[in-house]
Design an enzyme around this catalytic site. Sequence first.
Site, PDB file in Angstrom:
ATOM      1  N   CYS A 128      10.893   0.529  -8.609  1.00 12.89           N
ATOM      2  CA  CYS A 128      11.790  -0.624  -8.515  1.00 12.89           C
ATOM      3  C   CYS A 128      11.750  -1.457  -9.800  1.00 12.89           C
ATOM      4  O   CYS A 128      12.782  -1.991 -10.227  1.00 12.89           O
ATOM      5  CB  CYS A 128      11.436  -1.448  -7.290  1.00 12.89           C
ATOM      6  SG  CYS A 128      11.749  -0.529  -5.760  1.00 12.89           S
ATOM      7  N   HIS A 142      13.504   1.676  -1.344  1.00  8.89           N
ATOM      8  CA  HIS A 142      12.615   0.522  -1.226  1.00  8.89           C
ATOM      9  C   HIS A 142      13.504  -0.724  -1.080  1.00  8.89           C
ATOM     10  O   HIS A 142      14.733  -0.607  -1.091  1.00  8.89           O
ATOM     11  CB  HIS A 142      11.750   0.418  -2.478  1.00  8.89           C
ATOM     12  CG  HIS A 142      10.548   1.331  -2.464  1.00  8.89           C
ATOM     13  ND1 HIS A 142       9.545   1.252  -3.397  1.00  8.89           N
ATOM     14  CD2 HIS A 142      10.189   2.312  -1.602  1.00  8.89           C
ATOM     15  CE1 HIS A 142       8.624   2.155  -3.114  1.00  8.89           C
ATOM     16  NE2 HIS A 142       8.985   2.824  -2.036  1.00  8.89           N
ATOM     17  N   CYS A 186       7.205  -2.101  -7.143  1.00  6.86           N
ATOM     18  CA  CYS A 186       6.498  -0.885  -7.573  1.00  6.86           C
ATOM     19  C   CYS A 186       7.090  -0.380  -8.892  1.00  6.86           C
ATOM     20  O   CYS A 186       8.081  -0.915  -9.389  1.00  6.86           O
ATOM     21  CB  CYS A 186       6.623   0.191  -6.488  1.00  6.86           C
ATOM     22  SG  CYS A 186       8.225   1.031  -6.488  1.00  6.86           S
TER      23      CYS A 186
END
Lengths: 157, 157
Positions: free
Chosen positions: A90, A58, A87
Amino acid sequence: MENADQLGLSVALQEAQNGYKEGGIPIGAALVRIRDGIPEVLASGRNLRLQKSSATLHGETSALENAGRLSAEVYRECTMYTTLSPCSMCSGAILLYKIPRVVIGENANFKGDEELLRSRGVDVLVVDDEGCKSLMARFIEEKPQEWYEDIGEIYSH
Amino acid sequence: MENADQLGLSVALQEAQNGYKEGGIPIGAALVRIRDGIPEVLASGRNLRLQKSSATLHGETSALENAGRLSAEVYRECTMYTTLSPCSMCSGAILLYKIPRVVIGENANFKGDEELLRSRGVDVLVVDDEGCKSLMARFIEEKPQEWYEDIGEIYSH
Ligand SMILES: [Ca+2]
Ligand SMILES: [Ca+2]
Ligand SMILES: [Zn+2]
Ligand SMILES: [Zn+2]
């Protein structure tokens, strides 16, 4: 926004824009060390799901990966800039490395684990940046299935 | 342990042992899809901090990365096997993909975000496996600084 924050977010947005140009999911991040008010961009990165068939790169994890091995002390002087609300993965990476501050371009297109971050003492700032918002909204409209895949959601068309 | 769990954990431990032989941090994981009681190993992986100077390839994220792009439905039929209690990042990755079950070799050498996983409905089983425990304990004794780096902790010798 302060100067360091403008710099960090602009690097993150540039990554997102480069990702979009590659046909990727346009989310970017930058890991910036700030000492005596002076920012140093340690690394930046972007979501590489479509470019590298990656399930873990990501924006934020990509920036961390590009930064390479760092000692624990360095992360604690950093701010993570990201174009989109982080998210769970992360957010967890931010917690693992005890990064004390996160600046988020926008959380209108997706709201990640901001509350978990705050509950564990991370300083979270949401900027509500129009550039971040419009780029992400455009991608979601163009490739909704890829976006759902990126956040582990079932896509029903 | 059930047969599927024995298989999954043995694949994870083999990854950890291979990592140790390479001079790496010996943590391994396996992503296993279980349908009608029949396990299918989708991917496995190991911590690659030392081998690849990676800050994001832990055992679990490495298994997810090796599995490549999967649709949301697939993850929801999976169990994540890991030799060591998952850190915040790896717990977050499990939450992102809504993997419903995690089997952990041991949490004596490190206790990750198991409670967060449970609080969000993930079925978490800790096996307390001697093989996982002794391998990890040996590594921590041999390379404490690298281990501290991996979990974002400050090492003072
Ligand atoms: Ca890949
Ligand atoms: Ca690297
Ligand atoms: Zn993420
Ligand atoms: Zn981890």
